[in-house]
Design a protein around this motif. Structure first.
Motif, PDB file in Angstrom:
ATOM      1  N   PHE A  30       0.813  -1.218   0.000  1.00  0.00           N
ATOM      2  CA  PHE A  30       0.000   0.000   0.000  1.00  0.00           C
ATOM      3  C   PHE A  30       0.848   1.270   0.000  1.00  0.00           C
ATOM      4  O   PHE A  30       0.316   2.366   0.165  1.00  0.00           O
ATOM      5  N   THR A  31       2.157   1.139  -0.179  1.00  0.00           N
ATOM      6  CA  THR A  31       3.017   2.306  -0.342  1.00  0.00           C
ATOM      7  C   THR A  31       3.303   2.486  -1.826  1.00  0.00           C
ATOM      8  O   THR A  31       3.052   1.587  -2.642  1.00  0.00           O
ATOM      9  N   TYR A  32       3.840   3.633  -2.175  1.00  0.00           N
ATOM     10  CA  TYR A  32       4.140   3.921  -3.578  1.00  0.00           C
ATOM     11  C   TYR A  32       5.031   2.805  -4.126  1.00  0.00           C
ATOM     12  O   TYR A  32       6.030   2.441  -3.509  1.00  0.00           O
ATOM     13  N   GLY A  77       5.119   1.963  21.727  1.00  0.00           N
ATOM     14  CA  GLY A  77       6.498   2.130  21.282  1.00  0.00           C
ATOM     15  C   GLY A  77       6.690   1.976  19.789  1.00  0.00           C
ATOM     16  O   GLY A  77       7.782   1.647  19.321  1.00  0.00           O
ATOM     17  N   PHE A  78       5.646   2.220  19.026  1.00  0.00           N
ATOM     18  CA  PHE A  78       5.700   2.097  17.569  1.00  0.00           C
ATOM     19  C   PHE A  78       6.167   3.416  16.971  1.00  0.00           C
ATOM     20  O   PHE A  78       5.643   4.479  17.303  1.00  0.00           O
ATOM     21  N   THR A  79       7.139   3.359  16.089  1.00  0.00           N
ATOM     22  CA  THR A  79       7.625   4.548  15.399  1.00  0.00           C
ATOM     23  C   THR A  79       7.056   4.556  13.989  1.00  0.00           C
ATOM     24  O   THR A  79       7.451   3.731  13.152  1.00  0.00           O
ATOM     25  N   PRO A  80       6.114   5.462  13.721  1.00  0.00           N
ATOM     26  CA  PRO A  80       5.525   5.506  12.383  1.00  0.00           C
ATOM     27  C   PRO A  80       6.520   6.035  11.361  1.00  0.00           C
ATOM     28  O   PRO A  80       7.507   6.674  11.696  1.00  0.00           O
ATOM     29  N   GLY A  81       6.208   5.760  10.102  1.00  0.00           N
ATOM     30  CA  GLY A  81       7.038   6.254   9.005  1.00  0.00           C
ATOM     31  C   GLY A  81       6.651   7.665   8.628  1.00  0.00           C
ATOM     32  O   GLY A  81       6.143   8.430   9.453  1.00  0.00           O
ATOM     33  N   SER A  82       6.815   7.990   7.368  1.00  0.00           N
ATOM     34  CA  SER A  82       6.602   9.360   6.904  1.00  0.00           C
ATOM     35  C   SER A  82       5.159   9.656   6.516  1.00  0.00           C
ATOM     36  O   SER A  82       4.803  10.813   6.322  1.00  0.00           O
ATOM     37  N   ASP A  83       4.311   8.632   6.396  1.00  0.00           N
ATOM     38  CA  ASP A  83       2.915   8.862   6.043  1.00  0.00           C
ATOM     39  C   ASP A  83       2.127   9.340   7.261  1.00  0.00           C
ATOM     40  O   ASP A  83       2.582   9.201   8.401  1.00  0.00           O
ATOM     41  N   LEU A  84       0.941   9.855   7.010  1.00  0.00           N
ATOM     42  CA  LEU A  84       0.054  10.227   8.107  1.00  0.00           C
ATOM     43  C   LEU A  84      -0.287   8.971   8.911  1.00  0.00           C
ATOM     44  O   LEU A  84      -0.291   7.862   8.372  1.00  0.00           O
ATOM     45  N   PRO A  85      -0.591   9.116  10.194  1.00  0.00           N
ATOM     46  CA  PRO A  85      -0.797   7.940  11.044  1.00  0.00           C
ATOM     47  C   PRO A  85      -1.975   7.054  10.637  1.00  0.00           C
ATOM     48  O   PRO A  85      -2.010   5.880  10.991  1.00  0.00           O
ATOM     49  N   ASP A  86      -2.933   7.596   9.885  1.00  0.00           N
ATOM     50  CA  ASP A  86      -4.088   6.783   9.505  1.00  0.00           C
ATOM     51  C   ASP A  86      -3.950   6.155   8.119  1.00  0.00           C
ATOM     52  O   ASP A  86      -4.870   5.504   7.632  1.00  0.00           O
TER      53      ASP A  86
END
Length: 191
Positions: A18-20, A106-115
């Motif tokens: 679901f990422t580019y 303790g989850f580190t999200p990436g560069s996308d919005l959290p949703d």
């Protein structure tokens, strides 16, 4: 039934899809389809159709299909909060709650919005708390995917196969309404 580790691994694979798209998208989709096929033939078949598109298409066509499906189609933006709340203050509160959950675990999200679907899937893949996983999948991601499939009724859209595969996988592996498989609820809502 999948064990937790396998379920988390497949969620991570879907998060990547679901990422580019990059040059490995076909390989990643094939690996995910191989795991799905034995467990859920319908989800595996939907993902196989997506894999066929990837194998027969040039990178530019795959990128065009991705942006045409997720970026240009207002009905199919890949954001759980957008699908559930629209573009308003409720979505903002939803994203703030997700950020709190991410910090708590303790989850580190990436560069996308959290949703974004990929962020939500990566989060679900990173935690063992079944109640939290269940709530996010059943009350968030599955309804968002359902709205996306309504927005993409045209079977000629290759990313619809990816969406339906994830929907089928999650529906089969989550339980709602006092033990009823989510698959039943989704099938009822689509008919």
């Amino acid at each position: 039934m999948f064990d937790l580790t396998t379920h988390q691994g497949i969620c991570r694979q879907f998060a990547t899809l679901f990422t580019y798209p990059d040059e490995r998208v076909g390989e990643q989709a094939a690996a995910c389809a191989a795991q799905l096929r034995d467990f859920n033939p319908e989800a595996g078949s939907a993902l196989d159709r997506f894999c066929e598109f990837l194998g027969a298409s040039e990178p530019a066509r795959i990128e065009e299909a991705f942006t045409g499906t997720f970026d240009l189609q207002a009905l199919c933006h890949p954001y759980v909060g957008y699908q559930l709340c629209g573009e308003n203050q409720q979505r903002t509160f939803f994203m703030l709650r997700l950020r709190e959950l991410y910090r708590h675990y303790g989850f580190t999200p990436g560069s996308d919005l959290p949703d974004h679907f990929s962020e939500v899937l990566r989060f679900v893949a990173s935690i063992d708390d079944q109640e939290c996983r269940q709530e996010i999948l059943v009350d968030g991601l599955l309804p968002a995917l359902e709205k996306c499939t309504r927005g993409l009724e045209d079977d000629q859209r290759p990313y619809l196969g990816l969406i339906r595969a994830l929907q089928g996988f999650l529906a089969e592996t989550t339980m709602v309404e006092a033990g009823r498989p989510a698959t039943e609820r989704i099938k009822e809502s689509l008919s």
